[in-house]
Design an enzyme around this catalytic site. Sequence first.
Site, PDB file in Angstrom:
ATOM      1  N   HIS A  85     -19.453  -8.084  67.314  1.00 28.13           N
ATOM      2  CA  HIS A  85     -18.742  -8.031  65.609  1.00 28.13           C
ATOM      3  C   HIS A  85     -19.492  -8.691  65.272  1.00 28.13           C
ATOM      4  CE1 HIS A  85     -17.148  -6.198  62.460  1.00 28.13           C
ATOM      5  NE2 HIS A  85     -15.694  -5.948  63.262  1.00 28.13           N
ATOM      6  N   LYS A  98      -7.999  14.822  53.443  1.00 31.86           N
ATOM      7  CA  LYS A  98      -8.176  13.966  51.615  1.00 31.86           C
ATOM      8  C   LYS A  98      -8.339  15.583  50.621  1.00 31.86           C
ATOM      9  CE  LYS A  98     -13.328  13.746  52.733  1.00 31.86           C
ATOM     10  NZ  LYS A  98     -14.358  13.663  51.386  1.00 31.86           N
ATOM     11  N   LYS A 100      -3.687  16.166  45.276  1.00 32.69           N
ATOM     12  CA  LYS A 100      -2.359  15.664  44.346  1.00 32.69           C
ATOM     13  C   LYS A 100      -2.490  14.206  43.589  1.00 32.69           C
ATOM     14  CE  LYS A 100       0.385  18.660  46.864  1.00 32.69           C
ATOM     15  NZ  LYS A 100       1.173  19.826  45.728  1.00 32.69           N
ATOM     16  N   MET A 101      -3.612  13.651  43.722  1.00 38.17           N
ATOM     17  CA  MET A 101      -3.899  13.121  42.836  1.00 38.17           C
ATOM     18  C   MET A 101      -3.650  11.263  43.933  1.00 38.17           C
ATOM     19  SD  MET A 101      -6.072  13.646  39.966  1.00 38.17           S
ATOM     20  CE  MET A 101      -5.856  12.179  39.098  1.00 38.17           C
ATOM     21  N   HIS A 142      -4.853   8.723  46.588  1.00 36.31           N
ATOM     22  CA  HIS A 142      -6.287   8.478  47.426  1.00 36.31           C
ATOM     23  C   HIS A 142      -6.095   8.259  48.609  1.00 36.31           C
ATOM     24  CE1 HIS A 142      -9.317   6.198  48.965  1.00 36.31           C
ATOM     25  NE2 HIS A 142      -9.491   6.026  47.284  1.00 36.31           N
ATOM     26  N   TYR A 164      -3.842  -5.915  57.311  1.00 41.09           N
ATOM     27  CA  TYR A 164      -4.959  -6.449  57.893  1.00 41.09           C
ATOM     28  C   TYR A 164      -5.264  -5.642  57.138  1.00 41.09           C
ATOM     29  CZ  TYR A 164      -9.420  -7.504  58.194  1.00 41.09           C
ATOM     30  OH  TYR A 164     -11.171  -7.764  58.038  1.00 41.09           O
ATOM     31  N   THR A 167      -9.342  -3.874  56.024  1.00 40.49           N
ATOM     32  CA  THR A 167     -10.481  -4.046  55.235  1.00 40.49           C
ATOM     33  C   THR A 167     -10.890  -3.906  54.322  1.00 40.49           C
ATOM     34  OG1 THR A 167     -11.087  -4.474  57.393  1.00 40.49           O
ATOM     35  CG2 THR A 167     -12.802  -4.800  56.305  1.00 40.49           C
ATOM     36  N   THR A 226     -16.706  -8.541  54.104  1.00 37.55           N
ATOM     37  CA  THR A 226     -15.216  -8.318  54.456  1.00 37.55           C
ATOM     38  C   THR A 226     -14.443  -9.066  53.182  1.00 37.55           C
ATOM     39  OG1 THR A 226     -14.919  -8.872  56.016  1.00 37.55           O
ATOM     40  CG2 THR A 226     -15.462  -7.369  56.346  1.00 37.55           C
TER      41      THR A 226
END
Length: 616
Positions: free
Chosen positions: A327, A406, A412-413, A415, A439, A441, A452
């Site tokens: 990472h 999604k 349904k507006m 996110h 947390y 990102t 990030t």
Amino acid sequence: MENQLAKSTEERTFQYQDSLPSLPVPSLEESLKKYLESVKPFANKEEYKKTKEIVQKFQDGIGRKLHQKLLERAKGKRNWLEEWWLNCAYLDVRLSAQLNVNFAGPAPYFEHYWPPKEGTQLERGSICLWHNLNYWQLLRKEKVPVNKSGNSPLDMNQFRMLFSTCRIPGITRDSITNHFRTESEGHSPTHIAVLCRGRVFVFDVIHDGCLITPPEICRQLTYIHRKCHSEPDGPGIAALTSEERTQWAKAREYLISLDPENLTMLEKIQSSLLVYSIEDSSPHVTPEDYSQVTAVILIGDPTVRWGDKSYNLISFSNGVFGCSCDHAPLDGMVMVNISHYVNEKIFENEGKWKGSEKVRDIPLPEELVFTVDDKILNDINQAKAQYLKQASDLQVVAYTFTSFGKKLTKKKMLHPDTFIQLALQLAYYRLHGRPGSCYETATTRCFYHGRTETVRSCTAEALRWCQSMQDPSTGLLQRQQKMLQAFAKHNKMMKDFSAGKGFDRHLLGLLLIAKEEGLPIPELFTDPLFSKSGGGGNFVLSTSLVGYLKILGLVVPMVHNGYGFFYHIGDDSTEDKSSMQSEQAQRTVESCGVPSTDPLPKPPTHFREIPLTKEI
């Protein structure tokens, strides 16, 4: 972005690097105000009052001085955070990086043309490798399309770190070596390393100036496979990369002292394009349940993973694939990009190689035979034992939620990502009876070498909504109103923090300035609420949206008793990789009332699709 890789473009992959804006330093007042908001869910009145006094004292005193020094630092650097973040988040960490830092994930090829099937490992592996190598060539030619948010280019520097990149262990701090070059920049290594049954091989992927074909790759892999399965296993030098970092650094120095050729062989592995791992196991996997394959990829046999490499491509006996990546040099969006490319190519070609079956007379793979002694063999056994002991404390669950995805949340507006984040908050609240520091990102790749920022999803608004959901006396309309307030808060945070207006990295910079100046650690960072709210990497929930494509990935939780929850969101499903949270999350989203056909009130903010470049 879903079709970006398929598009032809005149833009060069790295052409916008010099024109990207510098990473800004947020205002001290705004950062401290946001920090205070973030600790509210975890404090009673007295605790919050004390923390507020600490923050005000910091703002009026040492914090202002540290902030000025940070502004001075930023004047001379296009990204004031880059070096600090690399060191403190990755290279200074002494824990086993392979287990505690690396990210991993299974490939989705089995869901279409490559269902699990014994006897397909080498043929499929050769095709999979060939598509990966084609991506490497596109990157060398700068033909990988520039990732964008709307029309704005995002930083592509991390794509340089995908191939021919490796972490080198140090006694107190690791380093990264990168040998990748574009064609215009000069020579780049052209060999890959293959690990099989504790042995290491290398072979070149370019012959007579062109990339070798899948039949030729298959010939090389078959040679290695037969040799390893008809002769004794190797010592498993790779297992040392799974050890605690200082211990690995000392073992590496000793290994090199045994024979100078050992260093030469280590450097061949370090500079290789990627490491290809041949596994003997056949993990179970179905489109509905990725749990076993994900666990094996994340915490599998350390003798066939070079934990320091930026890219380990893992193949299993039943023709299933995955990857494990360091990472430190790159975030998950790079692997999402190449994995999507390979998946699309395998699908387009029906999982087959449709070119010539001719195999040229290419050199056979070279085995790297290390000089070892009893001490090194003992170090290897110790590394394997400690790694597997730590790995046994981790539980991995990876299910697909198929009731909706999604399409419905957008209808349904709401996110999609915020929907999942709030579902997680409610799941944790119901399970533990308290808010969970979280947390998530956000990407800051709109800035030069941006990586990030932290979005703390456990907001006061989210907590009030969770409490209303658990209170039988609260009506549906009130619950909906509180939910929409929580949505609005999270959406605004994601937008602001991706635009360089977060506060966690800012606070980290102020702390590091104090350390560099030899000053006492400010009280803000020793206040119990700092760590209780997640500060210093103490988030009990470590989460990220991997994207909206069929690509998955995960890392281990941040804290011992924590949860990691990493998910991609499809049109009609959501797939997650977590530590025993998917069932609870499923009950949560079902209880929110969202699947109802009754329309919800329009939220106070407009829907905005977060780009695919969300990080792992």
